[in-house]
Design a protein around this motif. Structure first.
Motif, PDB file in Angstrom:
ATOM      1  N   ASP A   1      -5.574   1.266  -2.565  1.00  0.00           N
ATOM      2  CA  ASP A   1      -6.550   0.815  -1.561  1.00  0.00           C
ATOM      3  C   ASP A   1      -6.880  -0.662  -1.797  1.00  0.00           C
ATOM      4  OD1 ASP A   1      -8.018   0.824  -3.857  1.00  0.00           O
ATOM      5  OD2 ASP A   1      -9.209   2.601  -3.353  1.00  0.00           O
ATOM      6  N   GLU A   2      -7.840  -1.174  -1.020  1.00  0.00           N
ATOM      7  CA  GLU A   2      -8.127  -2.614  -1.093  1.00  0.00           C
ATOM      8  C   GLU A   2      -8.541  -3.041  -2.506  1.00  0.00           C
ATOM      9  OE1 GLU A   2     -10.432  -3.997   2.311  1.00  0.00           O
ATOM     10  OE2 GLU A   2     -11.294  -5.562   1.059  1.00  0.00           O
ATOM     11  N   ALA A   3      -9.392  -2.249  -3.136  1.00  0.00           N
ATOM     12  CA  ALA A   3      -9.861  -2.617  -4.477  1.00  0.00           C
ATOM     13  C   ALA A   3      -8.687  -2.647  -5.459  1.00  0.00           C
ATOM     14  CB  ALA A   3     -10.923  -1.622  -4.951  1.00  0.00           C
ATOM     15  N   ASP A   4      -7.780  -1.693  -5.316  1.00  0.00           N
ATOM     16  CA  ASP A   4      -6.622  -1.633  -6.205  1.00  0.00           C
ATOM     17  C   ASP A   4      -5.697  -2.831  -5.946  1.00  0.00           C
ATOM     18  OD1 ASP A   4      -5.231  -0.322  -8.250  1.00  0.00           O
ATOM     19  OD2 ASP A   4      -3.875   0.658  -6.809  1.00  0.00           O
ATOM     20  N   ALA A   5      -5.580  -3.215  -4.684  1.00  0.00           N
ATOM     21  CA  ALA A   5      -4.736  -4.374  -4.334  1.00  0.00           C
ATOM     22  C   ALA A   5      -5.274  -5.638  -5.002  1.00  0.00           C
ATOM     23  CB  ALA A   5      -4.701  -4.558  -2.823  1.00  0.00           C
TER      24      ALA A   5
ATOM     25  N   GLN B   1       0.851  -1.195   0.000  1.00  0.00           N
ATOM     26  CA  GLN B   1       0.000   0.000   0.000  1.00  0.00           C
ATOM     27  C   GLN B   1       0.886   1.244   0.000  1.00  0.00           C
ATOM     28  OE1 GLN B   1      -3.183  -0.257   2.834  1.00  0.00           O
ATOM     29  NE2 GLN B   1      -4.377   1.250   1.667  1.00  0.00           N
ATOM     30  N   ARG B   2       0.531   2.206  -0.840  1.00  0.00           N
ATOM     31  CA  ARG B   2       1.431   3.336  -1.093  1.00  0.00           C
ATOM     32  C   ARG B   2       1.840   4.067   0.195  1.00  0.00           C
ATOM     33  NH1 ARG B   2       2.861   5.478  -5.836  1.00  0.00           N
ATOM     34  NH2 ARG B   2       1.062   4.718  -6.993  1.00  0.00           N
ATOM     35  N   SER B   3       0.916   4.192   1.142  1.00  0.00           N
ATOM     36  CA  SER B   3       1.238   4.935   2.371  1.00  0.00           C
ATOM     37  C   SER B   3       2.311   4.228   3.208  1.00  0.00           C
ATOM     38  CB  SER B   3      -0.032   5.154   3.193  1.00  0.00           C
ATOM     39  OG  SER B   3      -0.652   3.917   3.447  1.00  0.00           O
ATOM     40  N   ALA B   4       2.524   2.924   2.966  1.00  0.00           N
ATOM     41  CA  ALA B   4       3.545   2.192   3.740  1.00  0.00           C
ATOM     42  C   ALA B   4       4.748   1.826   2.877  1.00  0.00           C
ATOM     43  CB  ALA B   4       2.927   0.918   4.317  1.00  0.00           C
ATOM     44  N   TYR B   5       4.727   2.261   1.624  1.00  0.00           N
ATOM     45  CA  TYR B   5       5.708   1.794   0.630  1.00  0.00           C
ATOM     46  C   TYR B   5       7.158   2.126   1.037  1.00  0.00           C
ATOM     47  CZ  TYR B   5       7.709   1.055  -4.050  1.00  0.00           C
ATOM     48  OH  TYR B   5       8.455   0.621  -5.116  1.00  0.00           O
ATOM     49  N   ASP B   6       7.408   3.394   1.389  1.00  0.00           N
ATOM     50  CA  ASP B   6       8.791   3.791   1.691  1.00  0.00           C
ATOM     51  C   ASP B   6       9.321   3.073   2.933  1.00  0.00           C
ATOM     52  OD1 ASP B   6       8.796   5.390  -0.487  1.00  0.00           O
ATOM     53  OD2 ASP B   6       8.350   7.248   0.595  1.00  0.00           O
ATOM     54  N   ARG B   7       8.466   3.018   3.955  1.00  0.00           N
ATOM     55  CA  ARG B   7       8.868   2.351   5.197  1.00  0.00           C
ATOM     56  C   ARG B   7       9.152   0.866   4.939  1.00  0.00           C
ATOM     57  NH1 ARG B   7      11.708   1.717   9.317  1.00  0.00           N
ATOM     58  NH2 ARG B   7      10.833   0.591  11.069  1.00  0.00           N
TER      59      ARG B   7
ATOM     60  N   PRO C   1      15.659 -15.859  -8.176  1.00  0.00           N
ATOM     61  CA  PRO C   1      15.546 -15.067  -6.936  1.00  0.00           C
ATOM     62  C   PRO C   1      15.216 -13.599  -7.190  1.00  0.00           C
ATOM     63  CG  PRO C   1      17.848 -15.478  -7.446  1.00  0.00           C
ATOM     64  CD  PRO C   1      17.057 -16.172  -8.511  1.00  0.00           C
ATOM     65  N   VAL C   2      14.126 -13.363  -7.895  1.00  0.00           N
ATOM     66  CA  VAL C   2      13.783 -12.012  -8.332  1.00  0.00           C
ATOM     67  C   VAL C   2      12.313 -11.719  -8.017  1.00  0.00           C
ATOM     68  CG1 VAL C   2      13.696 -10.439 -10.297  1.00  0.00           C
ATOM     69  CG2 VAL C   2      15.391 -12.293 -10.264  1.00  0.00           C
ATOM     70  N   ALA C   3      12.097 -10.579  -7.325  1.00  0.00           N
ATOM     71  CA  ALA C   3      10.726 -10.123  -7.088  1.00  0.00           C
ATOM     72  C   ALA C   3      10.611  -8.672  -7.540  1.00  0.00           C
ATOM     73  CB  ALA C   3      10.379 -10.232  -5.607  1.00  0.00           C
ATOM     74  N   VAL C   4       9.384  -8.249  -7.818  1.00  0.00           N
ATOM     75  CA  VAL C   4       9.143  -6.830  -8.089  1.00  0.00           C
ATOM     76  C   VAL C   4       8.286  -6.285  -6.948  1.00  0.00           C
ATOM     77  CG1 VAL C   4       9.265  -7.056 -10.599  1.00  0.00           C
ATOM     78  CG2 VAL C   4       7.059  -7.278  -9.454  1.00  0.00           C
ATOM     79  N   VAL C   5       8.466  -5.005  -6.629  1.00  0.00           N
ATOM     80  CA  VAL C   5       7.595  -4.353  -5.645  1.00  0.00           C
ATOM     81  C   VAL C   5       6.763  -3.321  -6.395  1.00  0.00           C
ATOM     82  CG1 VAL C   5       7.435  -3.119  -3.454  1.00  0.00           C
ATOM     83  CG2 VAL C   5       9.391  -4.574  -3.900  1.00  0.00           C
ATOM     84  N   LEU C   6       5.448  -3.414  -6.212  1.00  0.00           N
ATOM     85  CA  LEU C   6       4.534  -2.480  -6.883  1.00  0.00           C
ATOM     86  C   LEU C   6       3.645  -1.826  -5.827  1.00  0.00           C
ATOM     87  CD1 LEU C   6       3.356  -4.866  -9.766  1.00  0.00           C
ATOM     88  CD2 LEU C   6       4.925  -2.939 -10.026  1.00  0.00           C
ATOM     89  N   PRO C   7       3.431  -0.502  -5.910  1.00  0.00           N
ATOM     90  CA  PRO C   7       2.534   0.142  -4.943  1.00  0.00           C
ATOM     91  C   PRO C   7       1.066   0.013  -5.364  1.00  0.00           C
ATOM     92  CG  PRO C   7       3.544   1.781  -6.380  1.00  0.00           C
ATOM     93  CD  PRO C   7       4.068   0.447  -6.830  1.00  0.00           C
ATOM     94  N   PHE C   8       0.156   0.003  -4.362  1.00  0.00           N
ATOM     95  CA  PHE C   8      -1.278   0.069  -4.657  1.00  0.00           C
ATOM     96  C   PHE C   8      -1.906   1.104  -3.747  1.00  0.00           C
ATOM     97  CE2 PHE C   8      -1.062  -3.338  -1.434  1.00  0.00           C
ATOM     98  CZ  PHE C   8      -2.069  -2.963  -0.553  1.00  0.00           C
TER      99      PHE C   8
END
Ligand code: NAD
Length: 451
Positions: free
Chosen positions: A366-370, A270-276, A357-364
Motif C-alpha cells: 500500500d502507499e505507506a509500504d511504497a 503495487q502487488r495487485s498490479a505486479y503480474d500485469r 543497465p540493471v533494475a530490480v522490481v520489488l512489490p509493495f
C-alpha cells in the motif's frame, strides 16, 4: 598518458598527457590572474562573451556529439542533446550575469546592502557518464558569476572537455579563464582539491570519492558542491496508467546504458498490479535496440569501460531471475538490458548503485509500504510516482526523500530548474534560477548616514 578507448570497439582513440601537480599549480596561477580582469569587466561584456561561447558551441554541435559517441559510447541522439545542453547552459548563465542582484535591507541610521562577489578560481571535477553537460552545469554559472574555472574531466573522457576549452578561446574568452586539466583523480583531481588557490570544488561522481573530497575540503573550509550516486525508485501504484508506466520504464534506467545518477533502478510496483506490469514490461525490455551508438536507431550503447562492465557483471549472477534483453557479442563493453525479479529488498543489487543497465522490481502492499521502500536507501537523488490519484501523487512527492521527483513521467533534469540530492546523493544544488549564487560569497555592507 591517458588512453582514450572507443567503448563500442575497444579501439584506441587518443592518448592525452595527464596533468601533474605542477601543471595544476601553473593553471591556478594563470586562472587567478585571468579571473581578476574577468570579475572587473562590465557585466554586459561578460554576458556577451558567454553568449558568443554558446554560439560557437552551437556551430560545433555535430562535431562535439561525434566526439562523445567515440569516447563515451553515447547514442548519437543523446550526444547531440548533450552538446546542445552545453550551449543552452551557457546562454542561460549569460542571462544571469546582469541579474546577479544583491539586496537592500532596512536598518536604522544608514543603508545596508549585500554584494554577491565571485569566489575566485573554481575547480570542477567531472565524471565520465555525462562528460559535457555535467562539466557545463558548473562551468557556465561559475563563469557567469565572475569566476575562473579549472575543469578536470574523467580519465576515460577528456576529449570533449579539451575541445570546449578551444571553443571558449575561439569565442574570445580570456586566456586562462577556462582551462581543462585532463589527468587522474588521485593526482590532478586531488591537486585541485588541496590547492589553497582553489576556492571551491564542484564534484560529480561516486559517493566514496565525494566523501573523501568533502573531508579534504574541510581542512581549508573550502566550498564544495557534491553530486553523487543514486538508487532511485520508480513507484507504480495499481491505479496508474499501467501501459504508460510500463512503456516508460525501460528508458528510465537504460538511458546512457544505465550510467546515470538519476536512473530509476528500483521499480516498486503495487502487488495487485505486479503480474500485469511485468507482462507489459517484458516485451518492452526485449525490444530495446542495443548496438552501434553512431546508428540513429540505437537506443542503448555500450558501457564506458572494461572496469564498469566487470562491476555490472558482479551484481548480475546467473542464478538471478528476471528479464534479459539483447546486446552485441564481440569487442566492446556490452551488457544487455536487465530487470531482476524475486530479489530480497536488501540484496546488493537492490540497494547499491550498479551504474549499468540493471533494475530490480520489488512489490509493495500500500502507499505507506511504497514510501517505506522508496526511502529504504542511503541515497536520495530522484524518483518517479505513477498514479492517477492527484492527492496520492502529492502525498508521495512530499514523503519521498529525494531532490528531484516526477509524477507520471521520468523527467528530472532541466537547466532552469534546481537539481541535487538528499542524504548521500549530494550536497548543494546546481542548475535552476539560483545556479549563479552557488559561485558567490555574500558580503554585507552597512553605510552609516550619521557621519
Ligand atoms: P569516481 O568518483 O572515481 O570519478 C569521478 C571523478 O572524480 C573523475 O574525474 C575522477 O578522476 C575523479 N577522482 C577520482 N578520485 C579522486 C580523488 N581522490 N580526488 C579527486 N578527484 C578524484 O567514479 P568512477 O570510478 O569513475 O565510477 C565509479 C562509480 O561511481 C560508478 O560505478 C558509479 O556508481 C559512480 N558514479 C556516479 C556518477 C554520478 O553522476 N553520480 C558519475 C560517475 C560515477
Amino acid at each position: 598518458m591517458l588512453q582514450v578507448l572507443n567503448p563500442a570497439t575497444e579501439e584506441l582513440v587518443a592518448t592525452v598527457p595527464a596533468a601533474t601537480p605542477a601543471d595544476v599549480d601553473a593553471a591556478v596561477a594563470q586562472a587567478a590572474a585571468a579571473q581578476r580582469g574577468w570579475a572587473a569587466a562590465a557585466p554586459a561584456d561578460r554576458a556577451r562573451l558567454l553568449r558568443r561561447f554558446a554560439a560557437v558551441v552551437d556551430g560545433h554541435i555535430e562535431e562535439l556529439a561525434r566526439l562523445e559517441v567515440t569516447e563515451a559510447g553515447h547514442t548519437i541522439g543523446n550526444a547531440r542533446w548533450e552538446a546542445g545542453n552545453v550551449r543552452d547552459l551557457l546562454d542561460f548563465a549569460a542571462g544571469g550575469v546582469e541579474r546577479l542582484n544583491g539586496r537592500q535591507i532596512p536598518v536604522a541610521g544608514g543603508l545596508d546592502i549585500t554584494i554577491l562577489e565571485p569566489l575566485g578560481v573554481v575547480g570542477v571535477i567531472a565524471p565520465w557518464n555525462f562528460p559535457m553537460p555535467i562539466a557545463a552545469w558548473a562551468t557556465a554559472p561559475a563563469l557567469a558569476a565572475g569566476n575562473a574555472v579549472l575543469l578536470k574531466p574523467a580519465e576515460t573522457t577528456p576529449l570533449t572537455a579539451l575541445r570546449l576549452a578551444e571553443l571558449a578561446l575561439e569565442a574570445g574568452l580570456p586566456e586562462g579563464l577556462f582551462q581543462v586539466l585532463p589527468g587522474t583523480g588521485p593526482v590532478a583531481g586531488n591537486a585541485l582539491v588541496e590547492h589553497p588557490g582553489v576556492a571551491k570544488i564542484v564534484f560529480t561522481g561516486s559517493t566514496r570519492v565525494g566523501k573523501s573530497i568533502m573531508a579534504k575540503c574541510a581542512d581549508q573550509v573550502k566550498r564544495v558542491t557534491l553530486e553523487l550516486g543514486g538508487k532511485s525508485p520508480n513507484i507504480v501504484f495499481a491505479d496508474a496508467d499501467l501501459e504508460a508506466a510500463a512503456a516508460a520504464t525501460p528508458m528510465s534506467f537504460l538511458d546512457n546504458s544505465g550510467q546515470d545518477c538519476c536512473a530509476r533502478t528500483r521499480v516498486l510496483v503495487q502487488r495487485s498490479a505486479y503480474d500485469r506490469f511485468l507482462e507489459l514490461l517484458t516485451p518492452a525490455i526485449e525490444e530495446i535496440v542495443v548496438g552501434d551508438p553512431a546508428d540513429e536507431r540505437t537506443q542503448m550503447g555500450p558501457l564506458i569501460s572494461r572496469a564498469q562492465l566487470d562491476r555490472v557483471r558482479s551484481y548480475v549472477t546467473d542464478d538471478l531471475a528476471g528479464i534479459r534483453g539483447k546486446a552485441p557479442e564481440g569487442p566492446g563493453f556490452w551488457f544487455p538490458p536487465t530487470v531482476l525479479t524475486d530479489v530480497p529488498e536488501d540484496a546488493p543489487c537492490a540497494v547499491e548503485e550498479i551504474f549499468g543497465p540493471v533494475a530490480v522490481v520489488l512489490p509493495f502492499e500500500d502507499e505507506a509500504d511504497a514510501i517505506r521502500l522508496a526511502n529504504a536507501t542511503e541515497y536520495g537523488l530522484s524518483g518517479s510516482i505513477w498514479t492517477r490519484d492527484v492527492g496520492r501523487a502529492l502525498r508521495a512527492s512530499r514523503a519521498v526523500r529525494a531532490g528531484n521527483l516526477s509524477v507520471n513521467s521520468h523527467s528530472s533534469v532541466r537547466y532552469w530548474t534546481p537539481f541535487g540530492g538528499y542524504r548521500q546523493s549530494g550536497l548543494g544544488r546546481e542548475l535552476g534560477p539560483d545556479a549563479l549564487n552557488a559561485f558567490t560569497e555574500t558580503k554585507n555592507v552597512f553605510i552609516s548616514t550619521e557621519a
